[in-house]
Design a protein around this motif. Structure first.
Motif: not given
Length: 158
Positions: A101-106, A111-115, A118-121, A139-140
């Motif tokens: 699941t890719i989410l937009e975030c700061t 602007p950045g993204l979180i992958a 199952d709910g875990v980054t 990419a961290v």
């Protein structure tokens, strides 16, 4: 300096002044945050759609990705360079993790993204945008650095 290059001191000052103007003019102005957000959103949508051409088009030809796995998870040990190689590594990354699941975030105020899986980054992505293209991606993936991101995303979702 004038003696070394065989010019007068005044000519050397003029050359230096001209060089500074050219360097200043060559530097791209900062991309507005709203445009950066549109580009990162386009990257997210293309990634989710597995649209390889769109991903490549959003990256500068000489773009780079730097990964941080902290020695705890796999990531490229060297920066990945070039739009096509970056896209191949993203496709491979998603293939090894399955459903992301890719989410937009700061991220770092931009602007950045979180992958998430199952709910875990599993990754946080920060972007450097120059003009209309992504120039660099950080990419961290280090789990020790990602725990706060899992908690903060969960808190925003509730």
């Amino acid at each position: 300096m004038a003696e070394i290059v065989g010019r007068t001191p005044a000519a050397c000052r003029q050359l230096a002044s001209s060089a500074r103007r050219r360097i200043g003019a060559a530097q791209a102005p900062a991309t507005p945050t709203s445009r950066q957000a549109r580009i990162v959103r386009g990257f997210k949508q293309a990634w989710e759609a597995k649209d390889i051409e769109a991903l490549i088009d959003l990256l500068a030809p000489d773009a780079t990705v730097t990964g941080d796995g902290g020695g705890l998870v796999s990531t490229s040990l060297r920066p990945v360079e070039g739009a096509e190689r970056i896209v191949r590594s993203l496709v491979q990354f998603e293939g090894t993790l399955g459903n992301l699941t890719i989410l937009e975030c700061t991220v770092n105020g931009q602007p950045g993204l979180i992958a998430q899986q199952d709910g875990v980054t599993v990754s946080v992505y920060a972007f450097e945008v120059a003009g209309d293209r992504i120039k660099h991606i950080w990419a961290v993936r280090n789990p020790d650095k990602l725990r706060p991101w899992t908690a903060s995303v969960a808190a925003r979702m509730n």
